[in-house]
Scaffold this active site. Structure first.
Site, PDB file in Angstrom:
ATOM      1  N   LYS A  61    -126.647 -23.360   8.499  1.00 53.59           N
ATOM      2  CA  LYS A  61    -126.158 -22.201   7.905  1.00 53.59           C
ATOM      3  C   LYS A  61    -125.913 -22.295   6.338  1.00 53.59           C
ATOM      4  O   LYS A  61    -125.379 -23.446   5.943  1.00 53.59           O
ATOM      5  CB  LYS A  61    -124.859 -21.808   8.624  1.00 53.59           C
ATOM      6  CG  LYS A  61    -124.308 -20.442   8.273  1.00 53.59           C
ATOM      7  CD  LYS A  61    -122.717 -20.186   8.834  1.00 53.59           C
ATOM      8  CE  LYS A  61    -122.365 -18.768   8.364  1.00 53.59           C
ATOM      9  NZ  LYS A  61    -121.123 -18.468   9.457  1.00 53.59           N
ATOM     10  N   LEU A  64    -119.238 -13.755   4.072  1.00 51.67           N
ATOM     11  CA  LEU A  64    -119.187 -14.183   5.395  1.00 51.67           C
ATOM     12  C   LEU A  64    -118.336 -13.526   6.218  1.00 51.67           C
ATOM     13  O   LEU A  64    -118.149 -13.260   7.420  1.00 51.67           O
ATOM     14  CB  LEU A  64    -118.882 -15.810   5.335  1.00 51.67           C
ATOM     15  CG  LEU A  64    -119.424 -16.713   4.826  1.00 51.67           C
ATOM     16  CD1 LEU A  64    -118.871 -18.229   5.144  1.00 51.67           C
ATOM     17  CD2 LEU A  64    -120.878 -16.754   4.854  1.00 51.67           C
ATOM     18  N   SER A 102    -121.374 -14.025  11.079  1.00 46.06           N
ATOM     19  CA  SER A 102    -122.146 -14.425   9.870  1.00 46.06           C
ATOM     20  C   SER A 102    -123.213 -15.417  10.014  1.00 46.06           C
ATOM     21  O   SER A 102    -123.842 -15.634   8.954  1.00 46.06           O
ATOM     22  CB  SER A 102    -121.039 -14.776   8.824  1.00 46.06           C
ATOM     23  OG  SER A 102    -120.340 -15.963   9.099  1.00 46.06           O
ATOM     24  N   VAL A 139    -115.218 -17.454  12.081  1.00 47.27           N
ATOM     25  CA  VAL A 139    -113.925 -17.144  11.903  1.00 47.27           C
ATOM     26  C   VAL A 139    -113.341 -15.922  12.409  1.00 47.27           C
ATOM     27  O   VAL A 139    -112.135 -15.576  12.341  1.00 47.27           O
ATOM     28  CB  VAL A 139    -113.597 -17.277  10.188  1.00 47.27           C
ATOM     29  CG1 VAL A 139    -114.139 -16.238   9.641  1.00 47.27           C
ATOM     30  CG2 VAL A 139    -111.886 -17.499   9.962  1.00 47.27           C
ATOM     31  N   GLY A 140    -114.421 -15.153  13.159  1.00 42.55           N
ATOM     32  CA  GLY A 140    -113.774 -14.042  13.713  1.00 42.55           C
ATOM     33  C   GLY A 140    -114.998 -13.788  14.884  1.00 42.55           C
ATOM     34  O   GLY A 140    -114.973 -12.727  15.525  1.00 42.55           O
ATOM     35  N   SER A 197    -118.276 -15.424  14.256  1.00 42.92           N
ATOM     36  CA  SER A 197    -119.517 -15.761  13.660  1.00 42.92           C
ATOM     37  C   SER A 197    -120.646 -16.481  14.155  1.00 42.92           C
ATOM     38  O   SER A 197    -121.662 -16.521  13.746  1.00 42.92           O
ATOM     39  CB  SER A 197    -119.095 -16.263  12.233  1.00 42.92           C
ATOM     40  OG  SER A 197    -118.496 -15.151  11.413  1.00 42.92           O
TER      41      SER A 197
END
Length: 548
Positions: A119, A168, A194, A215-216, A218
């Site tokens: 990434k 992101l 992301s 982080v949520g 991704s």
């Protein structure tokens, strides 16, 4: 005005240079793949690309498959995916040098000769980690991130970097530099984000193993939307040194780094390789917990909690069906399924996640966009972060009777004192302990949960930030969570969308049903969750779901 015009011209010049570099990268990939084909006309890339990772790595280690055959087969396929979906930002040219070095390696690591995609936000020496920001162009990383160093020590060959959304903080995959990445299964749908470039590349078969961050959701959105598997480990199970973050320093919502692959066994192999002495010596802040083979290979029946909805984001008919069908198959296989009552997800999203990530009122988030030409898929957060406190208070009060969720978001984006941030962290800790107590009261091993799907149309995630509730809960809790595709959206699912109203019947609910439409034939996944540090149990459960 003249100054602003000159500044914009300079920015566009940087963007144009980056796009030319991206184009040159693809030309190099094409030349490399063609050169190999001409020199080895008898090599059949299709048979190599069809091998699952465990089998491929075994053949590479026992010498029955030369590393260059595998490498150039994937370079060729990745190029095709890049052309179709715009998922690759850069070809790591040194990967060809590393390929030659790999052949001379004395110690053959678990990922010997395996090409790996990385990434954009994960540092690779000599390459930019842009996060989709123009200001981060031409700032190559001084050294590899710890994860990339460990991959190389294990014999893997990082060969491309992949696209991300600007900042992101989005589950789409678009930025002003490299543009929009498309879903390889249907070009009008988002690949998720992301880690969207990873989802598209691995989902389309152009990479056998990808490394992303979460982080949520991704890692989980791209995997679910592109029909592959991924696991978000506990935040500190794998090293995050040398990994750029969307919101630096916040501790409320745990970020994690993890793998994406076509199957669960590949994820397990990747974690075996990463959870090694190499990583523990390179980053001493990571607990030295090697991969627990006994837990992963256990066959004892599991006690599984489950829920069909979080009562915040109404599941699509396909999501609900995915959980029900998986539950039934698990019961038939001898596992025990126990309903789990999920409550207060709205409070978690607004007060822990939004407030936690924007605890400074969003000022550090706004700073990231200084001098940028676009605000990407985060316009709402950007606008709210810039609004003065009195305006936020007024808007929150006015909108509360009509759009309660919008009112809550505005209220959550106020600037907090240090004391308030500490109280928030304490509250999140308490919530985590209460959740674990409820889990243990039911004597659960793991949990089966819905995962947003099928993939939304391109552009919709920017309008639907609230739909992250199913994934972001487990970042707030910092539990390991993986996704496994279990079904495809059907005509019947599409038909049932006519009755979809949502729990709030607000603008977001009306937009979400539009975003789901047209997804017939697209994959739908479920989420598999375990308690903190139980990645092996999470993978074992994922494997069970995948097998069934």
């Amino acid at each position: 005005l003249l100054l602003r015009w000159r500044r914009r011209r300079a920015l566009w010049r940087k963007v144009a240079e980056a796009q030319e570099r991206q184009e040159r990268s693809l030309v190099r990939m094409e030349a490399a793949a063609r050169r190999f084909r001409e020199q080895h006309p008898s090599v059949n890339p299709v048979s190599i690309l069809s091998l699952p990772l465990p089998e491929l790595s075994k053949k590479l280690r026992d010498g029955s498959l030369p590393p260059d055959h595998v490498f150039y087969a994937y370079v060729g396929k990745a190029l095709q995916l890049a052309t179709e979906t715009n998922c690759i930002t850069e070809f790591l040219q040194e990967s060809e040098t590393q390929l030659r070095k790999t052949k001379l390696m004395e110690r053959q690591g678990l990922l010997y000769g395996v090409p790996v995609s990385i990434k954009d936000s994960i540092d690779c020496q000599g390459h930019d980690s842009t996060l989709g920001f123009i200001k981060n162009l031409n700032k190559p990383a001084a050294e590899d991130s710890v994860v990339v160093q460990v991959l190389k020590r294990q014999g893997a060959i990082p060969f491309v970097k992949t696209n991300v959304p600007q900042s992101l903080i989005s589950y789409d995959c678009k930025n002003l530099i490299f543009g929009q990445t498309r879903n390889p299964l249907m070009f009008t749908r988002t690949p998720g984000g992301s880690s969207g470039g990873e989802g598209a590349l691995v989902g389309g078969g152009g990479s056998i193993l990808g490394i992303g961050t979460d982080v949520g959701g991704s890692l989980r959105f791209p995997a679910a939307f592109c029909g592959i598997c991924a696991i978000k480990p506990t935040g500190n199970r794998l090293s995050k040194r040398g990994i750029m973050s969307g919101v630096v320093g916040q501790k409320a919502v745990a970020a994690a780094v993890g793998p994406l692959a076509k199957d669960v066994e590949s994820l397990a192999l990747c974690l075996r390789a990463l959870l090694s002495e190499d990583m523990f010596s390179l980053d001493s802040t990571v607990p030295p917990l090697p991969f627990n083979e006994e837990v992963y290979s256990s066959t004892k029946p599991l006690r599984i909690g489950y829920y069909e909805t979080d009562f915040f984001t109404m599941p699509s008919p396909a999501m609900r069906r995915a959980v029900r069908e998986t539950k039934q198959l698990l019961e038939e296989a001898g596992h025990t399924l126990v309903p789990f009552e999920i409550t207060n997800v709205d409070y978690v999203i607004f007060n822990y996640c939004v407030r936690g990530m924007f605890a400074d009122g969003g000022s550090s988030f706004v700073k990231k966009f200084k001098g940028e030409m676009e605000k990407g898929g985060t316009r709402l957060f950007f606008w709210l972060a810039k609004a003065p406190h009195w305006l936020k208070t007024l808007l929150s009060w006015i909108s509360k009777p009509f759009v309660p969720r919008f009112s809550c978001i505005i209220r959550s984006m106020k600037e907090n004192t240090v004391d308030e941030v500490w109280s928030l962290h304490h509250e999140i800790q308490d919530f985590c302990h209460q959740f674990i107590a409820q889990w243990k009261k039911l004597n659960l091993d793991v949990m089966l949960c819905p995962m947003l799907g099928p993939a939304l149309g391109i552009g919709y995630p920017a309008k639907l930030s609230v739909a992250v509730s199913y994934t972001m809960l487990y970042n707030a809790l910092d539990f390991p969570a993986g996704v496994v595709p279990v079904t495809l959206a059907t005509d019947e699912d599409e038909e049932q969308l006519k009755d979809y109203k949502g729990y709030y019947q607000d603008w977001w609910d009306r937009t979400l049903v539009k975003a789901f439409r047209g997804g017939v034939g697209m994959p739908v996944a479920v989420q598999c969750v375990a308690l903190p540090w139980q990645e092996e149990l999470c993978l074992r459960f994922m494997k069970e779901v995948e097998t069934l």
